[in-house]
Design an enzyme around this catalytic site. Structure first.
Site, PDB file in Angstrom:
ATOM      1  N   ALA A  14       0.825  -1.204   0.000  1.00  0.00           N
ATOM      2  CA  ALA A  14       0.000   0.000   0.000  1.00  0.00           C
ATOM      3  C   ALA A  14       0.861   1.256   0.000  1.00  0.00           C
ATOM      4  CB  ALA A  14      -0.928  -0.017   1.218  1.00  0.00           C
ATOM      5  N   CYS A  45       3.673 -12.186  -0.849  1.00  0.00           N
ATOM      6  CA  CYS A  45       2.868 -13.293  -1.384  1.00  0.00           C
ATOM      7  C   CYS A  45       3.762 -14.431  -1.901  1.00  0.00           C
ATOM      8  CB  CYS A  45       1.975 -12.804  -2.521  1.00  0.00           C
ATOM      9  SG  CYS A  45       1.005 -11.361  -2.057  1.00  0.00           S
TER      10      CYS A  45
HETATM   11  P1  FAD Z   1       2.447  -4.819   4.738  1.00  0.00           P
HETATM   12  O1  FAD Z   1       2.809  -5.556   3.509  1.00  0.00           O
HETATM   13  O2  FAD Z   1       2.266  -5.543   5.987  1.00  0.00           O
HETATM   14  O3  FAD Z   1       3.480  -3.655   4.942  1.00  0.00           O
HETATM   15  C1  FAD Z   1       3.440  -2.798   6.050  1.00  0.00           C
HETATM   16  C2  FAD Z   1       4.841  -2.323   6.356  1.00  0.00           C
HETATM   17  O4  FAD Z   1       4.761  -1.276   7.303  1.00  0.00           O
HETATM   18  C3  FAD Z   1       5.709  -3.412   6.993  1.00  0.00           C
HETATM   19  O5  FAD Z   1       6.829  -3.680   6.183  1.00  0.00           O
HETATM   20  C4  FAD Z   1       6.123  -2.819   8.341  1.00  0.00           C
HETATM   21  O6  FAD Z   1       7.453  -3.101   8.680  1.00  0.00           O
HETATM   22  C5  FAD Z   1       5.921  -1.334   8.109  1.00  0.00           C
HETATM   23  N1  FAD Z   1       5.651  -0.616   9.355  1.00  0.00           N
HETATM   24  C6  FAD Z   1       4.706  -0.888  10.285  1.00  0.00           C
HETATM   25  N2  FAD Z   1       4.741  -0.002  11.283  1.00  0.00           N
HETATM   26  C7  FAD Z   1       5.758   0.867  11.001  1.00  0.00           C
HETATM   27  C8  FAD Z   1       6.285   2.013  11.658  1.00  0.00           C
HETATM   28  N3  FAD Z   1       5.782   2.459  12.813  1.00  0.00           N
HETATM   29  N4  FAD Z   1       7.308   2.671  11.068  1.00  0.00           N
HETATM   30  C9  FAD Z   1       7.826   2.239   9.887  1.00  0.00           C
HETATM   31  N5  FAD Z   1       7.358   1.163   9.225  1.00  0.00           N
HETATM   32  C10 FAD Z   1       6.336   0.485   9.762  1.00  0.00           C
HETATM   33  N6  FAD Z   1      -2.293 -11.258  -0.593  1.00  0.00           N
HETATM   34  C11 FAD Z   1      -2.862 -11.580  -1.775  1.00  0.00           C
HETATM   35  O7  FAD Z   1      -3.670 -10.821  -2.284  1.00  0.00           O
HETATM   36  N7  FAD Z   1      -2.519 -12.735  -2.420  1.00  0.00           N
HETATM   37  C12 FAD Z   1      -1.610 -13.601  -1.917  1.00  0.00           C
HETATM   38  O8  FAD Z   1      -1.301 -14.631  -2.540  1.00  0.00           O
HETATM   39  C13 FAD Z   1      -1.012 -13.307  -0.683  1.00  0.00           C
HETATM   40  N8  FAD Z   1      -0.104 -14.143  -0.114  1.00  0.00           N
HETATM   41  C14 FAD Z   1       0.503 -13.793   1.048  1.00  0.00           C
HETATM   42  C15 FAD Z   1       1.458 -14.636   1.590  1.00  0.00           C
HETATM   43  C16 FAD Z   1       2.094 -14.296   2.770  1.00  0.00           C
HETATM   44  C17 FAD Z   1       3.111 -15.232   3.353  1.00  0.00           C
HETATM   45  C18 FAD Z   1       1.795 -13.076   3.415  1.00  0.00           C
HETATM   46  C19 FAD Z   1       2.511 -12.672   4.662  1.00  0.00           C
HETATM   47  C20 FAD Z   1       0.837 -12.221   2.889  1.00  0.00           C
HETATM   48  C21 FAD Z   1       0.183 -12.580   1.710  1.00  0.00           C
HETATM   49  N9  FAD Z   1      -0.799 -11.757   1.152  1.00  0.00           N
HETATM   50  C22 FAD Z   1      -1.387 -12.091  -0.034  1.00  0.00           C
HETATM   51  C23 FAD Z   1      -1.227 -10.529   1.834  1.00  0.00           C
HETATM   52  C24 FAD Z   1      -0.545  -9.290   1.281  1.00  0.00           C
HETATM   53  O9  FAD Z   1       0.824  -9.514   1.221  1.00  0.00           O
HETATM   54  C25 FAD Z   1      -0.861  -8.111   2.178  1.00  0.00           C
HETATM   55  O10 FAD Z   1      -2.245  -7.903   2.175  1.00  0.00           O
HETATM   56  C26 FAD Z   1      -0.174  -6.842   1.707  1.00  0.00           C
HETATM   57  O11 FAD Z   1       1.204  -6.967   1.766  1.00  0.00           O
HETATM   58  C27 FAD Z   1      -0.589  -5.669   2.574  1.00  0.00           C
HETATM   59  O12 FAD Z   1       0.151  -4.573   2.240  1.00  0.00           O
HETATM   60  P2  FAD Z   1       0.347  -3.372   3.257  1.00  0.00           P
HETATM   61  O13 FAD Z   1       1.250  -2.403   2.547  1.00  0.00           O
HETATM   62  O14 FAD Z   1      -0.956  -2.892   3.736  1.00  0.00           O
HETATM   63  O15 FAD Z   1       1.048  -4.003   4.529  1.00  0.00           O
END
Ligand code: FAD
Length: 548
Positions: A14, A45
């Protein structure tokens, strides 16, 4: 006017999307991404597949480096920087450099929270033992791989039978481990309706995965250095060289909450349609945000990459006054397991029963992914759920080897557009022998459901058989009947039906079934027009065998 300063907390799906979209909208803006981990924009993923060596090189999971962000987008990405607090009055962040321990204040005009979700860890003894892992980041997958190699691990216990747990189980099997999956619910993939989970469980067992269902983790003990015993609530003791926790995730809202940002009933940050929080200068996107469910209109969490990417983009639009409205989430998801595909969209009947006061109906069919005369046709188990009153499509679930995701994607778009089963009946979809059928499984689902709603196909679910005082009739051929049938059924093949009508009662309910529901449909039509009280058992023997 000075350049806008956009700060983004979290640099994966995101956060990265928000950053790059903001740059595309504004060449002048100063855009800074803070990420407390060592990597940004990595493919979480793909992590299970790296564990299984399907993706051999860790580098392949690192999609965009901070250097590329700088060179290509002029975006300042600071890894190993943790945002500690938000001063909303001053519009400032307090940021810790985890490398040298220094702290700085950073001013913002717009702030995007993309802090994601963290692995759920229940209050159970033994979770901190060295051989217990979660799989959320590249370093975690590296540590897990190192542990497996160093210990020559042979037995794994995976706790949680959702998509991530099962993908990890598959990949541990690829590495040659004996794998047991423990799941608290009575089925794998709890988001599926129970009967749709049955073929998945059968397939997993065929691939050598042991399933302990309806039982939860109660403790993990160390038996000797590097070896553990997993204890379950029902008294099982499972020896393991490695334990993977895959119990779902919780939105990481600490930072937001401490700053007085509102969170909602599901525990995520509350946002409006443009992903803005209760502070007009702060947006929240991805796993940390709470979404609106397209089906119920209520709050829903959907920690998936697709919504995270689209929301990040949308927040950047909103920062620049382009007030796009996020349509909400409906749970469209897919998972590959040992060559089988499991996909779903919308809500299943289980979830609907607890979340929406609505009369729903469902039909199940078992078509081939393409016409059976073309080689390689594979069966798809497809369930369509719809509103009884209007025919609005509420959900669909599918399990099979080929063509599964395509069908669910089509229905997903139908749901998003508020379409009905009558729209699926009419949908114009591509067809050539190797890709589908002139009546595609999606059309077939729509036609069956539409028949049911118009009263052309009086139907009953298999569960209605229990305690029913109905005559049960198997309309398959005699040899099929002999090979196995439902207890209490008489055999009256469709091919003989019109000549043996006098064997059927006119004053009693008749429930008919065949292999998949097709022949019993024709039989019901023939009987219905002659005044018999006949109904078809949805999905035939195929569905009967999947009943939990
Ligand atoms: P995240 O990817 O969790 O990223 C958030 C980041 O914020 C993290 O790196 C964290 O370190 C950082 N952060 C948090 N707090 C702080 C702070 N205070 N200061 C600085 N940095 C901070 N989704 C699918 O649609 N299909 C799939 O096949 C799929 N497979 C998956 C397999 C696995 C093993 C995993 C773990 C997830 C999978 N997902 C899948 C889910 C998908 O990866 C997540 O929904 C997506 O990554 C969410 O993105 P995000 O940016 O919201 O959060």
């Amino acid at each position: 006017m000075s350049a806008k300063r956009i700060l983004i907390v979290g640099g994966v799906a995101a956060g990265s999307s928000a950053a790059t979209r903001a740059r595309r909208l504004d060449e002048e803006a100063e855009i800074v991404v803070f990420e407390r981990g060592a990597h940004v924009s990595f493919a979480n993923c793909g992590l299970p597949y790296h564990v299984g060596d399907v993706i051999e090189d860790e580098e392949d999971l690192l999609l965009v480096s901070p250097q590329t962000f700088a060179e290509r987008f002029d975006i300042d990405v600071r890894v190993r920087h943790e945002v500690l607090s938000i001063d909303r009055e001053r519009r400032e962040l307090l940021v810790a450099n985890l490398g040298d321990g220094s702290r700085r204040k950073e001013r913002y005009d717009a702030l995007v929270l993309a802090t994601g979700a963290g692995a759920f860890r229940p209050p159970v003894p033994g979770l901190d033992l060295p051989g217990v892992f979660t799989l959320r980041t590249v370093p975690e997958s590296r540590e897990l791989r190192q542990w497996l190699d160093a210990r020559e691990a042979k037995r794994a216990v995976v706790v949680g039978a959702g998509f991530v747990g099962l993908e990890t189980a598959e990949n541990l099997r690829h590495r040659g481990l004996d794998v047991t999956v423990v799941e608290f619910q009575n089925q794998v993939i709890p988001a599926l309706d129970a009967e749709m989970a049955t073929p998945v469980a059968e397939h997993l067992r065929e691939q050598g995965v042991e399933l302990v269902l309806g039982d939860g983790l109660s403790a993990i003990e160390e038996t000797r250095e590097g070896a553990m015993r997993v204890r379950t609530g029902q008294g099982k003791a499972l020896d393991a060289d490695v334990v993977i926790l895959a119990l779902g995730v919780r939105p990481r809202t600490d930072l937001a909450k401490r700053a007085g940002i509102t969170t909602g009933p599901r525990g995520g940050v509350v946002v409006d349609g443009a992903m803005r929080t209760n502070d007009p200068h702060i947006w929240a996107v991805g796993d940390v945000a709470e979404d609106r469910c397209v089906i119920t209109g209520g709050a829903r969490l959907l920690p998936l990459a697709g919504p995270a990417n689209r929301q990040g983009r949308m927040a950047a639009d909103s920062i620049y006054g382009r007030e796009m409205q996020f349509r909400g989430v409906q749970g469209t998801s897919v998972c590959g397991l040992f060559g089988m595909t499991v996909a779903m969209t919308g809500l299943g009947q289980g979830a609907l029963a607890s979340e929406l006061d609505i009369e729903d109906r469902s039909i199940t069919l078992h078509p081939k992914d393409h016409v059976s005369y073309y080689p390689g046709a594979e069966k798809i188990h497809l369930k369509l759920i719809y509103e009884a009153k209007t025919g609005r499509v509420l959900g669909a679930q599918a399990v099979g080897q080929a063509g599964v995701a395509k069908r669910i994607d089509v229905i997903a778009m139908d749901i998003q557009m508020g379409a009905t089963v009558f729209d699926l009946e009419q949908a114009e979809l591509c067809y050539a022998p190797q890709f589908g059928a002139a009546k595609d499984p999606v059309n077939m689902a729509g036609m069956i459901a539409a028949n049911e709603l118009r009263g052309d196909l009086p139907a009953a679910a298999w569960r209605e058989l229990v305690g029913a005082d109905a005559l049960l009739v198997d309309v398959r051929e005699a040899d099929e009947f002999e090979r196995g049938h439902v207890e209490g059924a008489i055999n009256l093949p469709l091919s003989e039906l019109r000549g043996r009508l006098d064997e059927l009662p006119t004053d009693r309910d008749i429930l008919l079934y065949c292999q998949s529901g097709k022949r019993s449909y024709d039989a019901v039509r023939a009987l219905h027009q002659r005044g018999y009280r006949a109904r078809t058992l949805v999905g035939g023997m195929e569905s009967y065998l999947h009943q939990a």
